[in-house]
Design an enzyme around this catalytic site. Structure first.
Site, PDB file in Angstrom:
ATOM      1  N   HIS A 123       0.862  -1.185   0.000  1.00 11.17           N
ATOM      2  CA  HIS A 123       0.000   0.000   0.000  1.00 11.17           C
ATOM      3  C   HIS A 123       0.898   1.235   0.000  1.00 11.17           C
ATOM      4  O   HIS A 123       2.029   1.180   0.498  1.00 11.17           O
ATOM      5  CB  HIS A 123      -0.835  -0.069   1.289  1.00 11.17           C
ATOM      6  CG  HIS A 123      -1.902   0.960   1.423  1.00 11.17           C
ATOM      7  ND1 HIS A 123      -1.650   2.248   1.833  1.00 11.17           N
ATOM      8  CD2 HIS A 123      -3.237   0.885   1.232  1.00 11.17           C
ATOM      9  CE1 HIS A 123      -2.795   2.922   1.889  1.00 11.17           C
ATOM     10  NE2 HIS A 123      -3.782   2.115   1.529  1.00 11.17           N
ATOM     11  N   ASP A 200       3.177  -4.924   7.461  1.00  2.14           N
ATOM     12  CA  ASP A 200       1.922  -4.180   7.451  1.00  2.14           C
ATOM     13  C   ASP A 200       0.779  -5.203   7.493  1.00  2.14           C
ATOM     14  O   ASP A 200       0.541  -5.929   6.539  1.00  2.14           O
ATOM     15  CB  ASP A 200       1.873  -3.346   6.162  1.00  2.14           C
ATOM     16  CG  ASP A 200       0.517  -2.696   5.925  1.00  2.14           C
ATOM     17  OD1 ASP A 200      -0.434  -2.985   6.668  1.00  2.14           O
ATOM     18  OD2 ASP A 200       0.416  -1.899   4.976  1.00  2.14           O
ATOM     19  N   GLN A 203      -4.534  -5.533   6.448  1.00  5.46           N
ATOM     20  CA  GLN A 203      -5.598  -6.351   5.841  1.00  5.46           C
ATOM     21  C   GLN A 203      -5.621  -7.780   6.375  1.00  5.46           C
ATOM     22  O   GLN A 203      -6.417  -8.590   5.914  1.00  5.46           O
ATOM     23  CB  GLN A 203      -5.430  -6.396   4.310  1.00  5.46           C
ATOM     24  CG  GLN A 203      -5.607  -5.050   3.631  1.00  5.46           C
ATOM     25  CD  GLN A 203      -7.021  -4.496   3.754  1.00  5.46           C
ATOM     26  OE1 GLN A 203      -7.982  -5.235   4.027  1.00  5.46           O
ATOM     27  NE2 GLN A 203      -7.165  -3.205   3.571  1.00  5.46           N
ATOM     28  N   LYS A 226     -10.170  -1.118  10.440  1.00  9.20           N
ATOM     29  CA  LYS A 226     -10.290  -2.238   9.506  1.00  9.20           C
ATOM     30  C   LYS A 226     -10.521  -3.541  10.263  1.00  9.20           C
ATOM     31  O   LYS A 226     -10.566  -4.623   9.683  1.00  9.20           O
ATOM     32  CB  LYS A 226      -9.019  -2.350   8.655  1.00  9.20           C
ATOM     33  CG  LYS A 226      -8.841  -1.176   7.698  1.00  9.20           C
ATOM     34  CD  LYS A 226      -7.630  -1.373   6.825  1.00  9.20           C
ATOM     35  CE  LYS A 226      -7.219  -0.109   6.118  1.00  9.20           C
ATOM     36  NZ  LYS A 226      -8.081   0.290   5.014  1.00  9.20           N
ATOM     37  N   CYS A 364      -4.857   2.738  -3.530  1.00 11.65           N
ATOM     38  CA  CYS A 364      -3.580   3.166  -2.944  1.00 11.65           C
ATOM     39  C   CYS A 364      -2.493   2.122  -3.171  1.00 11.65           C
ATOM     40  O   CYS A 364      -1.678   1.842  -2.280  1.00 11.65           O
ATOM     41  CB  CYS A 364      -3.715   3.458  -1.452  1.00 11.65           C
ATOM     42  SG  CYS A 364      -4.839   4.783  -1.108  1.00 11.65           S
TER      43      CYS A 364
HETATM   44  C1  PLP Z   1      -2.449  -2.872   3.387  1.00 14.60           C
HETATM   45  C2  PLP Z   1      -2.755  -1.506   3.915  1.00 14.60           C
HETATM   46  N1  PLP Z   1      -1.801  -0.809   4.523  1.00 14.60           N
HETATM   47  C3  PLP Z   1      -2.019   0.404   5.038  1.00 14.60           C
HETATM   48  C4  PLP Z   1      -3.248   0.996   4.949  1.00 14.60           C
HETATM   49  C5  PLP Z   1      -3.453   2.344   5.550  1.00 14.60           C
HETATM   50  O1  PLP Z   1      -4.292   2.223   6.659  1.00 14.60           O
HETATM   51  P1  PLP Z   1      -4.825   3.517   7.431  1.00 14.60           P
HETATM   52  O2  PLP Z   1      -5.422   4.402   6.376  1.00 14.60           O
HETATM   53  O3  PLP Z   1      -5.842   2.986   8.371  1.00 14.60           O
HETATM   54  O4  PLP Z   1      -3.670   4.145   8.097  1.00 14.60           O
HETATM   55  C6  PLP Z   1      -4.277   0.321   4.308  1.00 14.60           C
HETATM   56  C7  PLP Z   1      -5.591   0.966   4.143  1.00 14.60           C
HETATM   57  O5  PLP Z   1      -6.274   0.770   3.160  1.00 14.60           O
HETATM   58  C8  PLP Z   1      -4.039  -0.964   3.786  1.00 14.60           C
HETATM   59  O6  PLP Z   1      -4.996  -1.660   3.186  1.00 14.60           O
END
Ligand code: PLP
Length: 542
Positions: A123, A200, A203, A226, A364
């Site tokens: 992301h 990360d 998900q 999430k 993203c």
């Molecule tokens: C894999 C992943 N990493 C990071 C993020 C960013 O998360 P946040 O916007 O809650 O900080 C997302 C959000 O869509 C995501 O799907």
């Protein structure tokens, strides 16, 4: 999970049983954010009703209660991830957590020529913080790609590790494809190569339990929203000895031992990284979300999600002109697809008109989509509260859209325009717009040129205005999206052949609003139309 159990479980999520503006809502945008069970909503309001006080500092009963609940939430997260409470730092979300690690942990260690290894499917939140520090320090980003089946290219990963990156920033589950990467194996290899590893998990944790200790990553992060919790709260796990050696992230109240004008002694982790009044209610409500998950059979929930995705996949792959993106050998309940004849934004708008919420765009993850040679996909992401009937509604709405004979219309343009204006409801108006777009004459080939492009719209759009010798306006428009082509033609239809003085852009806008575009189109599309109209205003003025 039996049908009865699912029915009961759905009643625990108020938004699923309350009308949300429309009669039915099949919510398949769970990867963007999940819906919240009543216990989470209650935890938020109860905190403000009964326990609200600032944490850690005030010497009174209420403050002690708030502090206790706040720290209990930290302990629950730690237990859940199988790590220690002192290794859990509260953040606003995954994005903030990765920025914290990049700027506070890695940046001071990073030298010119150092390497940071990323996955192509990361992301943006797990790309940009590294890109930024790499640029300032003269370090280099390396990227591991995917195989044709959507799995990570493990051979390439091994090869890249030979370059001895200082940091390997991994994604546990791809938010655009749903692939679950073999994280334990990836972490082990990275550590053997001498790298620090951040994972990360944004998900992952909504779908299955994660044992961070067993995984042996240095940092692991996820977002509360999430994971059935509230927005504005997230978690960073960091190995204690690493946290302990790190300087503060932001400075201010709550994170100090002692301050004078000459110097400050900072608190030990995790408080060192939590300057200012934290998101107390968010942490407490996240605690409620995790407790909710702990009380359920997560294996059964996951099995239910997997049944849903198999059902959706089996039906969707039969549809002509629909392409499912490869998601590797293991995946959570999330699928992405593209269409031969339709922009994904148009499909999402149509599904929305049918009460089905999905996501369309780059999610993203633009570098991933570039690698796949596409600019957008339609993402359908499931949670355990989704039902087979919802999957069927989704499939039949997609089918309805794909199988409509948009091209066979014999009607002339005037009739097609009238059909848009006279359509009885939004879904039929949507279809008439698509038919109108299909019936438009080819646009001038030189219209799609940079000087005519209108920036700031959700899809690429072009607009050119000319006046003939008698001063009459001739507006030509084009767009990548068919829906937008139709909409833009409605604008052109209202202004073409008129003198400038006869054109009232407000009236053009009102006409579109009357047709329901303002309320039915997503905010970005609505903004795009407003933007185009103001562009038209300036073209006319110029
Ligand atoms: C894999 C992943 N990493 C990071 C993020 C960013 O998360 P946040 O916007 O809650 O900080 C997302 C959000 O869509 C995501 O799907």
């Amino acid at each position: 999970m039996t049908e009865q159990e699912l029915k009961r479980l759905r009643t625990e999520f108020p938004i699923l049983s309350t009308r949300v503006g429309r009669e039915h809502l099949a919510y398949f945008d769970n990867a963007a954010t999940t819906q919240k069970p009543r216990v989470v909503i209650d935890a938020l309001t109860n905190y403000y009703r009964k326990h609200n006080a600032n944490v850690h500092r005030a010497a009174h009963y209420l403050a002690a209660e708030a502090t206790q609940a706040y720290e209990a939430a930290r302990r629950r997260v730690a237990d859940w991830l199988n790590v220690e409470a002192r290794e859990i730092v509260w953040t606003r979300g995954t994005t903030e957590a990765i920025n914290l690690v990049a700027q506070t942990f890695l940046a001071p260690k990073l030298c010119a020529g150092d390497r940071i290894l990323l996955l192509v499917s990361n992301h943006h939140a797990n790309i940009l913080p590294w890109q930024q520090i790499a640029k300032t320090k003269g370090a280099q980003l390396d990227v591991v790609g995917l195989t044709e089946t959507g799995d990570l290219d493990l051979h390439q990963y091994t090869e890249q590790l030979k370059q001895r990156p200082k940091m390997v920033a991994l994604t546990h589950v791809s938010n655009a494809l749903g692939t679950i990467y073999p994280i334990a194996e990836l972490v082990t290899q990275a550590k053997e190569a001498g790298a620090y590893v951040l994972v990360d998990g944004a998900q992952a944790v909504a779908h299955f339990d994660v044992d961070v200790k067993a995984m042996n990553a240095d940092f692991y992060t996820f977002s509360g929203h999430k994971t059935f919790g509230p927005t504005g709260i997230g978690v960073l796990f960091g190995r204690y000895e690493l946290l302990e050696a790190m300087p503060p992230w932001q400075t201010g109240g709550e994170m100090i031992e002692h301050v004078s004008f000459a110097e400050a002694v900072y608190a030990a982790p995790p408080l060192r990284f939590e300057a200012g009044t934290p998101n107390i209610s968010g942490a407490i409500a996240l605690d409620a979300a995790l407790q909710y998950l702990q009380q359920r059979d997560r294996t059964a929930l996951e099995a239910h999600e997997q049944r849903l995705i198999r059902r959706a996949e089996a039906a969707l792959q039969e549809l002509p002109g629909l392409h499912l993106l490869p998601a590797g050998s293991q995946r959570v309940a999330l699928l992405s697809c593209t269409f031969e004849q339709f922009q994904v934004a148009d499909v999402a708008a149509y599904l929305d008109s049918r009460g089905v919420a999905v996501r369309a765009g780059h999610h993203c993850a633009q570098p991933l989509l570039q690698a796949l040679n596409i600019d957008a996909s339609l993402r359908i992401s499931f949670a355990f509260y989704n039902t087979e009937q919802e999957v069927d509604s989704l499939v039949s709405a997609v089918k309805e859209l794909l199988l409509q004979p948009y091209r066979s219309s014999q009607d002339d343009l005037e009739t097609l325009v009238t059909q848009v204006y006279e359509a009885a409801d939004w879904p039929s108006r949507f279809s008439s717009l698509m038919r109108l777009a299909a019936g438009l004459p080819p646009v001038a080939t030189d219209l799609r040129a940079p000087e005519w492009e209108v920036f700031g719209c959700a899809t690429r759009t072009w607009m050119r205005i000319e006046r003939d010798t008698s001063g009459k306006i001739h507006l030509q428009t084009d767009a990548q999206s068919r829906l937008m082509q139709g909409l833009l033609y409605l604008i052109a239809h209202q202004v073409n052949g008129k003198q400038v003085e006869q054109i009232n852009v407000e009236q053009v806008e009102d006409r579109l609003i009357e047709l329901g575009f303002a309320s039915q189109l997503s905010q970005t599309r609505g903004n795009a139309i407003r933007h185009l109209l103001s562009h038209l205003r300036s073209l006319i003025a110029g």
